[in-house]
Design a protein around this motif. Structure first.
Motif, PDB file in Angstrom:
ATOM      1  N   PRO A  30       0.840  -1.216   0.000  1.00  0.00           N
ATOM      2  CA  PRO A  30       0.000   0.000   0.000  1.00  0.00           C
ATOM      3  C   PRO A  30       0.871   1.260   0.000  1.00  0.00           C
ATOM      4  CG  PRO A  30      -0.351  -1.322   2.010  1.00  0.00           C
ATOM      5  CD  PRO A  30       0.737  -1.957   1.240  1.00  0.00           C
ATOM      6  N   SER A  31       1.539   1.498  -1.115  1.00  0.00           N
ATOM      7  CA  SER A  31       2.575   2.526  -1.162  1.00  0.00           C
ATOM      8  C   SER A  31       2.046   3.959  -1.213  1.00  0.00           C
ATOM      9  CB  SER A  31       3.511   2.274  -2.337  1.00  0.00           C
ATOM     10  OG  SER A  31       2.791   2.207  -3.543  1.00  0.00           O
ATOM     11  N   ALA A  32       0.849   4.199  -1.679  1.00  0.00           N
ATOM     12  CA  ALA A  32       0.342   5.572  -1.753  1.00  0.00           C
ATOM     13  C   ALA A  32       0.185   6.172  -0.356  1.00  0.00           C
ATOM     14  CB  ALA A  32      -0.984   5.612  -2.510  1.00  0.00           C
ATOM     15  N   VAL A  33      -0.430   5.450   0.543  1.00  0.00           N
ATOM     16  CA  VAL A  33      -0.605   5.951   1.916  1.00  0.00           C
ATOM     17  C   VAL A  33       0.741   5.998   2.626  1.00  0.00           C
ATOM     18  CG1 VAL A  33      -1.657   5.448   4.156  1.00  0.00           C
ATOM     19  CG2 VAL A  33      -3.018   5.286   2.074  1.00  0.00           C
ATOM     20  N   ASN A  37       2.222   9.371   4.310  1.00  0.00           N
ATOM     21  CA  ASN A  37       2.572   9.422   5.731  1.00  0.00           C
ATOM     22  C   ASN A  37       4.060   9.682   5.954  1.00  0.00           C
ATOM     23  OD1 ASN A  37      -0.049   9.122   6.613  1.00  0.00           O
ATOM     24  ND2 ASN A  37       0.089   6.911   6.764  1.00  0.00           N
ATOM     25  N   LEU A  38       4.920   9.068   5.157  1.00  0.00           N
ATOM     26  CA  LEU A  38       6.352   9.320   5.300  1.00  0.00           C
ATOM     27  C   LEU A  38       6.703  10.750   4.892  1.00  0.00           C
ATOM     28  CD1 LEU A  38       7.913   5.985   3.976  1.00  0.00           C
ATOM     29  CD2 LEU A  38       7.583   6.695   6.348  1.00  0.00           C
ATOM     30  N   PHE A  70      -3.201  15.922   5.636  1.00  0.00           N
ATOM     31  CA  PHE A  70      -2.449  15.252   4.573  1.00  0.00           C
ATOM     32  C   PHE A  70      -2.085  13.829   4.982  1.00  0.00           C
ATOM     33  CE2 PHE A  70       1.687  14.403   2.403  1.00  0.00           C
ATOM     34  CZ  PHE A  70       1.199  14.341   1.115  1.00  0.00           C
ATOM     35  N   THR A  71      -1.596  13.655   6.184  1.00  0.00           N
ATOM     36  CA  THR A  71      -1.245  12.318   6.658  1.00  0.00           C
ATOM     37  C   THR A  71      -2.509  11.609   7.134  1.00  0.00           C
ATOM     38  OG1 THR A  71      -0.751  13.189   8.862  1.00  0.00           O
ATOM     39  CG2 THR A  71       1.096  12.996   7.323  1.00  0.00           C
ATOM     40  N   VAL A  98       8.179  -0.308   8.116  1.00  0.00           N
ATOM     41  CA  VAL A  98       8.547   0.831   7.265  1.00  0.00           C
ATOM     42  C   VAL A  98       7.713   2.058   7.628  1.00  0.00           C
ATOM     43  CG1 VAL A  98       8.579   1.697   4.897  1.00  0.00           C
ATOM     44  CG2 VAL A  98       9.393  -0.603   5.380  1.00  0.00           C
ATOM     45  N   SER A  99       6.428   1.881   7.869  1.00  0.00           N
ATOM     46  CA  SER A  99       5.558   3.013   8.195  1.00  0.00           C
ATOM     47  C   SER A  99       5.942   3.655   9.519  1.00  0.00           C
ATOM     48  CB  SER A  99       4.093   2.574   8.261  1.00  0.00           C
ATOM     49  OG  SER A  99       3.629   2.184   7.009  1.00  0.00           O
ATOM     50  N   LEU A 100       6.040   2.856  10.560  1.00  0.00           N
ATOM     51  CA  LEU A 100       6.282   3.411  11.896  1.00  0.00           C
ATOM     52  C   LEU A 100       7.722   3.878  12.081  1.00  0.00           C
ATOM     53  CD1 LEU A 100       4.144   0.870  13.930  1.00  0.00           C
ATOM     54  CD2 LEU A 100       3.515   3.189  13.220  1.00  0.00           C
TER      55      LEU A 100
END
Length: 118
Positions: A30-33, A37-38, A70-71, A98-100
């Motif tokens: 799920p790379s768009a979100v 977020n990054l 935005f996030t 990767v997200s956190l």
């Protein structure tokens, strides 16, 4: 309050257009979100690093309004649950890591860069 609403409007439109532009181009991840977020974490760190205060009028507009809208932590949560329900546990673990971790690292990098610019 008006600055938060205006910033939220802008941030929401930016998130929506970014995610829409990335649809169909993403992999199984799920790379768009993740990108939103990054990127938002980096920008929040950068703004804090240059000394912008979330209590100021400009800070409320940027931090709470624009970057808060935005996030998206809620969509991150939904996508994590969808990976779990689909049995993609390795991908789920990677997405969470990767997200956190990425958000914290990029926020710190933005902060450092902003602090050096001042």
């Amino acid at each position: 309050m008006i600055s938060i609403l205006a910033g939220g409007f802008i941030g929401t439109l930016l998130r929506y257009s970014t995610i829409e532009r990335m649809k169909g181009r993403t992999s199984i991840f799920p790379s768009a979100v993740l990108f939103v977020n990054l990127g938002g974490s980096f920008l929040i760190g950068l703004m804090a690093g240059i000394g912008l205060n979330a209590a100021s009028q400009e800070g409320r507009f940027i931090f709470i309004g624009c970057l808060g809208a935005f996030t998206t932590f809620s969509t991150f949560g939904v996508e994590a649950v969808e990976l779990w329900k689909a049995g993609k546990l390795r991908l789920l673990f990677l997405y969470l890591l990767v997200s956190l971790l990425g958000s914290v690292v990029l926020c710190a990098a933005g902060y450092g860069l902003g602090h050096m610019a001042v």
